[in-house]
Scaffold this motif. Sequence first.
Motif, mmCIF file in Angstrom:
data_model
loop_
_atom_site.group_PDB
_atom_site.id
_atom_site.type_symbol
_atom_site.label_atom_id
_atom_site.label_comp_id
_atom_site.label_asym_id
_atom_site.label_seq_id
_atom_site.Cartn_x
_atom_site.Cartn_y
_atom_site.Cartn_z
ATOM 1 N N LEU A 82 0.743 -1.426 -0.162
ATOM 2 C CA LEU A 82 0.002 -0.067 0.039
ATOM 3 C C LEU A 82 0.888 1.392 -0.069
ATOM 4 N N HIS A 83 0.512 2.208 -0.867
ATOM 5 C CA HIS A 83 1.283 3.248 -0.928
ATOM 6 C C HIS A 83 0.451 4.588 -0.198
ATOM 7 N N LEU A 84 0.948 5.365 0.648
ATOM 8 C CA LEU A 84 0.283 6.269 1.187
ATOM 9 C C LEU A 84 0.960 7.682 0.939
ATOM 10 N N ALA A 85 0.182 8.728 0.525
ATOM 11 C CA ALA A 85 0.573 9.924 0.157
ATOM 12 C C ALA A 85 1.320 10.571 1.368
ATOM 13 N N ALA A 86 2.220 11.437 1.338
ATOM 14 C CA ALA A 86 2.842 12.342 2.181
ATOM 15 C C ALA A 86 2.934 13.640 1.723
ATOM 16 N N SER A 87 1.633 14.409 1.708
ATOM 17 C CA SER A 87 1.694 15.621 1.250
ATOM 18 C C SER A 87 1.976 16.627 2.374
ATOM 19 N N GLY A 88 1.987 16.319 3.554
ATOM 20 C CA GLY A 88 2.176 17.322 4.585
ATOM 21 C C GLY A 88 1.105 18.530 4.837
ATOM 22 N N ALA A 89 0.169 18.377 3.967
ATOM 23 C CA ALA A 89 -1.088 19.425 4.002
ATOM 24 C C ALA A 89 -2.082 19.177 5.323
ATOM 25 N N GLY A 107 4.460 9.232 8.037
ATOM 26 C CA GLY A 107 3.969 10.115 6.734
ATOM 27 C C GLY A 107 3.793 11.477 7.331
ATOM 28 N N ALA A 108 4.143 12.143 8.166
ATOM 29 C CA ALA A 108 3.714 13.327 8.574
ATOM 30 C C ALA A 108 4.650 14.515 7.934
ATOM 31 N N ALA A 109 5.806 14.300 7.403
ATOM 32 C CA ALA A 109 6.444 15.249 6.565
ATOM 33 C C ALA A 109 6.300 15.098 5.143
ATOM 34 N N PRO A 110 6.250 16.158 4.351
ATOM 35 C CA PRO A 110 5.929 15.947 2.997
ATOM 36 C C PRO A 110 7.186 15.256 2.286
ATOM 37 N N GLY A 111 6.817 14.502 1.398
ATOM 38 C CA GLY A 111 7.868 13.893 0.483
ATOM 39 C C GLY A 111 7.338 12.533 -0.204
ATOM 40 N N ARG A 112 8.287 11.839 -0.555
ATOM 41 C CA ARG A 112 7.674 10.645 -1.425
ATOM 42 C C ARG A 112 6.735 9.769 -0.482
ATOM 43 N N ALA A 113 5.848 9.118 -1.495
ATOM 44 C CA ALA A 113 4.666 8.163 -0.931
ATOM 45 C C ALA A 113 5.334 7.325 0.040
#
Length: 123
Positions: A82-89, A107-113
């Motif tokens: 499973l890939h989770l987006a890490a937008s930081g938004a 995944g709190a910091a924006p970056g790669r999935a």
Amino acid sequence: MGSCLIAGAMTLALASPGFTLSWTHSVEKITWRESWAITGTGLRLAEAAVKGSGAGMEPGDGAVLRNGWWVWVPDLPELAELHLAASGATGAGWRLCDSAGTCHEIGAAPGRALRLAPCGATE
């Protein structure tokens, strides 16, 4: 019986093969929750729940209102990973909790999935 999950660069020891992911939608600010199971071949989504509705947050087919949550069982195939987006938004990441109540924010910091996979899975 414990289990193991790869979450990005971390390895998480879990109390059981089941875990819950929850997060807040970046636009609607509505909480979403999913219950997952680690199987012998991947990850299976067992249940989904949303604490309201809005753009991109519609409850799934067969959803029932239970304690303020729209809850349903998605009809989806098992996933190898499973890939989770890490937008930081969202102001926070994903909250991953096992059956013993041990939780991790990922995944709190924006970056790669962020990739989630059972331990032993190859990338």
